[in-house]
Design an enzyme around this catalytic site. Structure first.
Site, PDB file in Angstrom:
ATOM      1  N   SER A  45      -9.115   2.618   2.166  1.00  9.49           N
ATOM      2  CA  SER A  45      -9.721   1.444   1.555  1.00  9.49           C
ATOM      3  C   SER A  45      -9.583   1.507   0.037  1.00  9.49           C
ATOM      4  O   SER A  45      -9.454   2.579  -0.541  1.00  9.49           O
ATOM      5  CB  SER A  45     -11.205   1.341   1.924  1.00  9.49           C
ATOM      6  OG  SER A  45     -11.789   0.189   1.346  1.00  9.49           O
TER       7      SER A  45
ATOM      8  N   GLU B 100     -17.016  -5.697   5.195  1.00  9.54           N
ATOM      9  CA  GLU B 100     -16.302  -6.392   4.118  1.00  9.54           C
ATOM     10  C   GLU B 100     -16.224  -7.894   4.395  1.00  9.54           C
ATOM     11  O   GLU B 100     -16.419  -8.714   3.488  1.00  9.54           O
ATOM     12  CB  GLU B 100     -14.899  -5.793   3.996  1.00  9.54           C
ATOM     13  CG  GLU B 100     -13.970  -6.474   3.014  1.00  9.54           C
ATOM     14  CD  GLU B 100     -12.560  -5.924   3.156  1.00  9.54           C
ATOM     15  OE1 GLU B 100     -11.653  -6.715   3.469  1.00  9.54           O
ATOM     16  OE2 GLU B 100     -12.384  -4.704   2.975  1.00  9.54           O
TER      17      GLU B 100
ATOM     18  N   LYS C  81     -13.132   2.925   9.511  1.00 11.47           N
ATOM     19  CA  LYS C  81     -12.458   1.915   8.688  1.00 11.47           C
ATOM     20  C   LYS C  81     -12.616   0.517   9.294  1.00 11.47           C
ATOM     21  O   LYS C  81     -12.766  -0.477   8.570  1.00 11.47           O
ATOM     22  CB  LYS C  81     -10.978   2.262   8.548  1.00 11.47           C
ATOM     23  CG  LYS C  81     -10.156   1.256   7.723  1.00 11.47           C
ATOM     24  CD  LYS C  81     -10.736   1.040   6.315  1.00 11.47           C
ATOM     25  CE  LYS C  81      -9.745   0.415   5.357  1.00 11.47           C
ATOM     26  NZ  LYS C  81      -9.116  -0.821   5.791  1.00 11.47           N
TER      27      LYS C  81
ATOM     28  N   MET D 121       0.817  -1.202   0.000  1.00 14.58           N
ATOM     29  CA  MET D 121       0.000   0.000   0.000  1.00 14.58           C
ATOM     30  C   MET D 121       0.859   1.264   0.000  1.00 14.58           C
ATOM     31  O   MET D 121       0.615   2.202  -0.758  1.00 14.58           O
ATOM     32  CB  MET D 121      -0.925  -0.007   1.217  1.00 14.58           C
ATOM     33  CG  MET D 121      -2.013  -1.058   1.175  1.00 14.58           C
ATOM     34  SD  MET D 121      -3.297  -0.687  -0.039  1.00 14.58           S
ATOM     35  CE  MET D 121      -4.147   0.670   0.776  1.00 14.58           C
TER      36      MET D 121
END
Length: 299
Positions: free
Chosen positions: A123, A180, A173, A13
């Site tokens: 995300s 999710e 988050k 990331m």
């Protein structure tokens, strides 16, 4: 706003965020314990350094530093390294998946030293980091406003929100990741049913058509299409034991403390724990999805 940022952590990331910022006209001073990661990204407006101290000394105050490293002890250890070098007025961003209560404590600790702190949930997986993410920000509103251009540059259109005071970004988050878990579990279970059917269905074609105008059209469904193309319908090289990184568990425990029932999220988290002893095709689908959006290992 001066487009200069320090960046610590060049994993999947972090690397993509730095490359994205570079394209948006930012200059970055980067550090990672793996010098190869620094070498791979260093060029033009991205300068690599060999230590936290050098990173801080290279930046002019007030400094803006983004941390993209694993939650828990790695964050605390890095903060301690930084604190001996930072000055009052500097700004730290934790862009990883830290537990929101830890972020609240860190914000208070840093505030006593005159250092500002934003907790930022990010995300969208590796693709989002590189091309445009969904970003959830917590902390002092004044500091968010000062650096709103940073989040605008990183996010897709309408893809960032100031969620509230310290801890709010990571809290939002965390719940996102809990949701999710449930969505991924439903997809994996549904495709296990499809596979077990005697109708000899083409799962890749079905996933693809689900992703064109159906109610369950989503990025997750597209990642399943991609996974089926990469790994094949049997997914024989994909582990049926599913790893987890904490956010689903945190959501379940936080909900319990609040007296909120979250049976879908809880069951999806428990499935991942049980999959260690009972790997399955459903687990393979979950592992393949995690690989596609997050680059997680398939074995």
């Amino acid at each position: 706003m001066n487009k200069i940022i320090g960046f610590v952590g060049l994993g999947k990331m972090g690397k993509n965020i730095v490359l994205h910022l570079k394209e948006k006209g930012w200059s970055a001073v980067v550090f990672d314990k793996d010098q190869k990661a620094i070498t791979a990204i260093r060029s033009g407006s991205v300068r690599g350094v060999s230590s936290i101290k050098e990173l801080v000394q290279t930046l002019q105050p007030p400094r803006l530093i983004w941390l993209m490293i694993p939650a828990g002890k790695p964050i605390d250890d890095t903060l301690q390294d930084l604190l001996s070098n930072l000055q009052k007025g500097d700004v730290l961003i934790d862009g990883g998946n830290s537990f929101y209560e830890d972020s609240i404590k860190r914000a208070k600790m840093l505030a006593r030293k005159g250092i500002h702190f934003l907790d930022v949930g990010t995300s969208g997986g590796m693709e989002g980091a590189r091309r445009g993410a969904c970003i959830m920000i917590g902390g002092e509103k004044e500091i968010f406003k000062r650096y709103e251009g940073l989040f605008s540059d990183l996010a897709v259109p309408h893809g960032y929100v100031y969620a509230g005071k310290s801890g709010a970004g990571h809290f939002v988050k965390m719940v996102h990741n809990g949701i999710e878990y449930g969505m991924m579990q439903a997809i994996a279970e549904g495709f296990t049913v499809l596979k077990k059917s005697s109708l000899q269905l083409d799962l890749e074609k079905i996933a693809d058509v689900y992703n064109h105008g159906s109610i369950i059209e989503s990025r997750l469904m597209q990642w399943l299409v991609d996974a089926l193309r990469v790994f094949g319908e049997e997914m024989t090289n994909v582990s049926g034991s599913v790893s987890h990184t904490g956010e689903g568990e945190w959501t379940v425990k936080t909900a319990k403390r609040m007296g909120v029932s979250v049976p879908v999220i809880k069951k999806s988290f428990e499935f991942r724990l049980e999959s260690k002893k009972k790997p399955s095709y459903t687990g393979r689908v979950l592992s393949a999805l995690r690989n596609q959006f997050g680059g997680h290992a398939i074995k």
